[in-house]
Design a protein around this motif. Structure first.
Motif, PDB file in Angstrom:
ATOM      1  N   ILE A 179       1.102  -1.060  -0.114  1.00  0.00           N
ATOM      2  CA  ILE A 179      -0.255  -0.202  -0.156  1.00  0.00           C
ATOM      3  C   ILE A 179       0.606   0.903  -0.088  1.00  0.00           C
ATOM      4  CG2 ILE A 179      -1.638   0.792   1.357  1.00  0.00           C
ATOM      5  CD1 ILE A 179      -2.158  -1.746   2.462  1.00  0.00           C
ATOM      6  N   LEU A 214      -9.518   5.011  -0.538  1.00  0.00           N
ATOM      7  CA  LEU A 214      -8.742   5.128   0.629  1.00  0.00           C
ATOM      8  C   LEU A 214      -7.681   5.207   0.679  1.00  0.00           C
ATOM      9  CD1 LEU A 214      -8.371   2.537   4.257  1.00  0.00           C
ATOM     10  CD2 LEU A 214      -6.654   2.758   2.357  1.00  0.00           C
ATOM     11  N   GLY A 215      -6.475   5.731   0.744  1.00  0.00           N
ATOM     12  CA  GLY A 215      -4.642   6.280   0.505  1.00  0.00           C
ATOM     13  C   GLY A 215      -4.251   6.419   1.363  1.00  0.00           C
ATOM     14  N   LEU A 216      -2.838   6.324   1.327  1.00  0.00           N
ATOM     15  CA  LEU A 216      -1.788   7.016   2.017  1.00  0.00           C
ATOM     16  C   LEU A 216      -1.384   7.787   2.120  1.00  0.00           C
ATOM     17  CD1 LEU A 216       1.200   4.640   2.371  1.00  0.00           C
ATOM     18  CD2 LEU A 216      -0.954   4.454   3.491  1.00  0.00           C
ATOM     19  N   GLN A 223       0.295   8.397   7.353  1.00  0.00           N
ATOM     20  CA  GLN A 223      -1.614   7.888   8.430  1.00  0.00           C
ATOM     21  C   GLN A 223      -2.131   7.730   6.642  1.00  0.00           C
ATOM     22  OE1 GLN A 223      -2.634  10.941  11.063  1.00  0.00           O
ATOM     23  NE2 GLN A 223      -1.655  12.147   9.566  1.00  0.00           N
ATOM     24  N   ALA A 224      -2.674   6.662   6.545  1.00  0.00           N
ATOM     25  CA  ALA A 224      -4.066   6.460   5.891  1.00  0.00           C
ATOM     26  C   ALA A 224      -5.156   7.714   5.927  1.00  0.00           C
ATOM     27  CB  ALA A 224      -4.682   4.992   5.826  1.00  0.00           C
ATOM     28  N   TYR A 225      -5.939   7.759   4.854  1.00  0.00           N
ATOM     29  CA  TYR A 225      -7.077   8.452   5.081  1.00  0.00           C
ATOM     30  C   TYR A 225      -7.871   7.472   3.865  1.00  0.00           C
ATOM     31  CZ  TYR A 225      -4.585  12.412   6.450  1.00  0.00           C
ATOM     32  OH  TYR A 225      -3.518  13.589   7.425  1.00  0.00           O
ATOM     33  N   ARG A 236      -9.042   9.532   8.796  1.00  0.00           N
ATOM     34  CA  ARG A 236      -8.041   9.503   9.159  1.00  0.00           C
ATOM     35  C   ARG A 236      -7.576   8.223  10.511  1.00  0.00           C
ATOM     36  NH1 ARG A 236      -4.441  11.673  12.873  1.00  0.00           N
ATOM     37  NH2 ARG A 236      -5.680  12.499  13.861  1.00  0.00           N
ATOM     38  N   SER A 237      -6.616   7.713  10.039  1.00  0.00           N
ATOM     39  CA  SER A 237      -6.314   6.742  10.859  1.00  0.00           C
ATOM     40  C   SER A 237      -5.403   7.190  12.194  1.00  0.00           C
ATOM     41  CB  SER A 237      -4.810   5.508  10.217  1.00  0.00           C
ATOM     42  OG  SER A 237      -3.963   6.519   9.471  1.00  0.00           O
ATOM     43  N   HIS A 269       5.909   2.904   2.274  1.00  0.00           N
ATOM     44  CA  HIS A 269       4.553   2.125   1.925  1.00  0.00           C
ATOM     45  C   HIS A 269       4.158   1.111   3.274  1.00  0.00           C
ATOM     46  CE1 HIS A 269       7.422  -0.360   1.060  1.00  0.00           C
ATOM     47  NE2 HIS A 269       7.061  -1.480   0.786  1.00  0.00           N
ATOM     48  N   TYR A 270       2.915   1.206   2.858  1.00  0.00           N
ATOM     49  CA  TYR A 270       3.107  -0.503   3.876  1.00  0.00           C
ATOM     50  C   TYR A 270       2.802  -1.744   3.436  1.00  0.00           C
ATOM     51  CZ  TYR A 270       1.891   3.169   7.302  1.00  0.00           C
ATOM     52  OH  TYR A 270       1.756   4.166   8.116  1.00  0.00           O
TER      53      TYR A 270
END
Length: 861
Positions: A179, A214-216, A223-225, A236-237, A269-270
């Motif tokens: 991700i 959803l994305g970074l 953070q993911a949003y 927001r994560s 990235h995750y």
């Protein structure tokens, strides 16, 4: 045909049996061809591709809306799960409407979805979607296949990956995905210019791109949003701490394998790697909710195990800037201004419109040339958005001063994993969390801190007085048997044999308790019961041998039954156990405050006459060593249970080392101190040797080394130095015991190897690591997973503490099969038998054994 065989019809005409065999062979060949699409070939609407080798996923055309069966989309779905669960769609913006759509792989390696031909057959097929990966034609050509991970891939004939559906997801996150901010590309070629987003369907029956994605964070915060309609932030994560997102306290999410990486091609990235025991996926729903689904093994149906946002406070900036959102008992959001702030628009605020938030009042001292600004810690909250990472700041003091010296700074946080984070004058998207010790240091003027400081001083003084009184009483009580000429004590002892027994037969009964208001995992305060010795004797039938569960280095443990029928385990400390009053108080104080599902729970204690007794929750399956090293019970621990036990112990250590308000080093982690409940869940016990770290302390040095032979780390055994890495070493030994089914000390003279770590490394180095696996589980276990656990164990038992991973890293290693592991170094303590004998004479060592527990006391040099 594909097998290259040549058949003559004249011979087959005289052999009907041979004709049947030929037809069966042709059917098998056709089935094999359904695994891939070769260059220049197509997949029709009536055909599907099945993943290899397990057949988990299937690719083909499907109608998402049963009311419009003629609208077809190319998709990937789970094979064998009803109803159809689609995880990826190609032509989501352009459905096929003809009766003959197809998926074609061109000679240049491009996948295309075509919509058949016109009714008269003269028009060319229309292009609905393509992978946009046209490359030069190759001699060997290209082929497309679907993997068991759910990834549709295009590769050249030599195996080089040129396109992957994981690089261009739709609404679903699957295990194995990376991700990133930008979509990944072929290995070594970096990412693409396409932004990587997981975009919802327009509706439950329409795969067209919906309103939510959803994305970074493109700014690189990690953070993911979830965005709505392109730019409007919906959720927001929170910041990544190294093991979890601040705003997502659901721990099993991270045990499923989220890990953060940074490389040249993808940047930050995750990687998500699910567990091997379940089918799991994350889906962005058409209403903007991100849901984690998992398949129930019993029914093969999807169940929801986690979702965000799940309440009103989780919507982005629900209370506006500089305000905190709290979920009330009615499930509704309640907004309050942070200390030092007031509503910006009072009328709107009172009417329930909190969008404008709060503004600072009074101003900071630096804004009006009045010194004295300071910080107020606010606990258990999701950190605000728009944090800035200060890479040049190395410690808590530096981070605090950096914020204090910048008048535009409104708050700061410093942790070992995130480093120094600071915020500006607008603190946005703050809400109270149900769990998680996340603290924000809010910058306030001196006038706002005085009240807080006064209350804090009063509380500190009162606490000190109470503590002093309690300690004084405890000292008097402890010294009562030393012929102290104290009239109060003599009076008390004389009354004990007469009026006390008549009037107060239930001395120190269950009605008495010590209340602990420290924050614990379930959010509730806990009480530690103080039992009378008579009540303990009654519960254990006067410490009857028939109730005896076992005996360790500090004394016997009995099963007891309280008047209400509750079964408990009673630990009676021996006078010569080596655990005195200090160790007893240590264990009582520590365990009473530690509450976690993988730690044994202390229910009460008894300190009367010469007795020191601890009362624990009863573990019906006793300790891990009772199963692991008992030939009659070893078979009950299959690999799945053993791996769950390893993960459970790791989670308990994570709580001790990091997540609890106290920072604890256990110092005596071993199989006999791992208890098993009715469901075989592991619980760490016996905290008599535990030590608490404070402030910035990373290690202790002691002249009194206590522990169990085979589990102690080299720096602890030889120099008296211990830290959280000492527990990591013991955990590594424990993993090897769980895998081999043998005690660590049983390897003492095995092939001239001093310990289990040395023997395991030798087998690993000689590519014979599979011989370490317990024969009882060797046939049924996942060899790859076991070998990875051996690898992790060898990293945990490295000689030097700084070369061992910490527990958060170990948990990530255990839960992620894709994460590469460094090679372990050989142990330097692999002494030969003769060397061991000669070294014994030179060590200033004193050992003794009580029951089955070996205790060693060494004096640090």
């Amino acid at each position: 045909m594909g097998g290259g065989g040549v058949f003559r019809f004249s011979s087959m005409a005289s052999s009907p049996r041979l004709l049947v065999l030929l037809l069966a062979w042709l059917c098998c060949a056709a089935a094999e061809a359904a695994d891939t699409i070769q260059q220049g070939k197509s997949l029709s609407a009536a055909e599907t591709l099945v993943s290899t080798p397990e057949g988990v996923f299937e690719v083909g055309f499907f109608p998402p809306d049963p009311k419009q069966p003629s609208r077809l989309y190319l998709g990937i779905w789970y094979r064998g799960i009803v109803p159809r669960t689609v995880v990826w769609v190609a032509n989501r913006a352009a459905p096929a409407t003809s009766a003959a759509p197809s998926l074609t792989l061109t000679e240049t390696g491009e996948l295309q979805v075509l919509d058949g031909t016109a009714a008269n057959g003269t028009a060319a097929p229309s292009l609905l979607w393509s992978s946009n990966t046209s490359r030069a034609a190759l001699r060997g050509g290209y082929y497309a296949s679907i993997q068991d991970s759910g990834s549709l891939q295009v590769r050249s004939d030599d195996g080089t990956l040129s396109w992957d559906s994981f690089w261009h997801p739709t609404d679903t996150i699957l295990s194995g995905m990376q991700i990133a901010v930008r979509a990944p590309g072929p290995p070594g070629r970096g990412g693409t210019n396409e932004r990587m987003l997981f975009t919802s369907w327009a509706s439950e029956t329409d795969p067209a791109p919906g309103r939510y994605a959803l994305g970074l964070d493109p700014a690189g915060s990690g953070q993911a949003y979830i965005w709505r309609d392109g730019n409007d932030i919906y959720w927001r994560s929170g910041q990544w701490t190294g093991v979890n997102f601040i705003g997502i306290p659901w721990r099993p999410l991270y045990l499923s394998g989220f890990s953060l990486s940074n490389d040249r091609d993808l940047g930050l990235h995750y990687t998500y790697t699910a567990t091997n025991t379940s089918l799991q996926r994350f889906v962005v729903q058409p209403n903007g909710t991100d849901i984690c689904y998992m398949v129930k093994k019993s029914s093969q149906e999807w169940e929801t195990v986690w979702l965000q946002p799940s309440n009103e406070c989780e919507y982005y900036a629900a209370c506006g800037p500089n305000a905190k959102c709290t979920v009330g008992q009615d499930g509704k959001a309640k907004c309050t201004c942070l200390k030092g702030f007031q509503p910006k628009l009072w009328d709107q605020w009172n009417a329930g419109n909190w969008s404008e938030g709060c503004t600072r009042n009074p101003p900071l001292g630096c804004q009006v040339n009045q010194p004295g600004d300071g910080f107020l810690p606010i606990g258990n909250i999701k950190w605000p958005d728009f944090s800035y990472w200060m890479s040049t700041v190395a410690d808590e003091t530096g981070c605090k001063n950096a914020c204090l010296n910048n008048c535009s700074c409104g708050a700061y946080v410093h942790t070992t994993t995130t480093g120094c984070l600071v915020w500006g004058d607008k603190l946005i998207d703050i809400h109270e969390l149900p769990t998680g010790a996340y603290t924000l240091n809010l910058k306030l003027p001196a006038s706002e801190l005085r009240v807080h400081h006064t209350v804090w001083r009063i509380a500190t003084i009162v606490s000190a007085v109470v503590l002093f009184v309690l300690l004084a009483c405890l000292v008097l009580w402890w010294r009562r048997g030393r012929n102290i000429k104290d009239a109060v004590h003599r009076s008390w002892r004389s009354r004990q044999s007469s009026t006390w027994s008549q009037q107060n037969s239930a001395m120190l009964d269950i009605s008495q308790s010590i209340r602990f208001d420290d924050e614990v995992e379930d959010g509730k305060s806990h009480e530690l019961k103080v039992y009378s010795l008579d009540r303990i004797k009654a519960a254990t039938c006067n410490f009857s041998d028939s109730n005896k569960l076992g005996e360790g280095g500090f004394g016997p443990v009995y099963m007891g039954t309280l008047p209400g029928g509750e079964e408990v385990a009673v630990k009676r400390l021996c006078r010569n156990s080596g655990q005195g009053l200090e160790e007893f108080k240590n264990e009582v104080i520590l365990i009473a405050k530690l509450q976690h599902r993988n730690l044994v729970r202390l229910l009460g204690c008894c300190l009367q006459r010469e007795e020191k007794i601890l009362v624990y929750e009863y573990m019906p399956n006793k300790s891990l060593d009772a199963f692991l090293f008992n030939p009659e019970k070893q078979g009950l621990l299959d690999w799945s249970k053993r791996f769950d036990i390893i993960e459970g112990i790791a989670r308990g250590l994570l709580y001790l080392h990091r997540d609890s308000r106290l920072r604890i080093v256990h110092r005596d982690l071993k199989a006999s101190n791992i208890l098993l409940d009715a469901d075989m869940n592991p619980k760490i016990s016996d905290f008599g040797m535990a030590r608490m770290f404070g402030g910035d302390q990373n290690q202790f040095n002691t002249n009194r080394v206590v522990g169990t032979f085979g589990y102690m780390s080299p720096e602890y055994a030889m120099e008296g130095i211990f830290s959280v890495k000492s527990d990591v070493y013991s955990f590594g030994v424990l993993i090897l015991e769980i895998i081999t089914g043998k005690r660590a000390v049983s390897f003492h003279y095995h092939q001239d190897s001093l310990n289990i770590a040395g023997y395991a490394w030798r087998q690993w180095n000689e590519d014979k690591a599979t011989e370490l696996i317990d024969p009882l589980i060797r046939a049924s276990c996942s060899v790859r997973q076991v070998l990875r656990c051996i690898h992790i164990a060898l990293l945990c038992v490295q000689d030097h503490a700084d070369e061992r991973p910490d527990i958060p890293t170990v948990i990530i290693m255990l839960s992620s099969d894709s994460l590469s592991l460094p090679n372990p170094r050989p142990p330097t303590l692999m002494l030969r038998g003769r060397e061991l004998e000669s070294s014994k004479s030179s060590e200033n060592e004193r050992s003794h054994s009580i029951g089955t527990v070996s205790m060693t006391q060494l004096h640090g040099r």
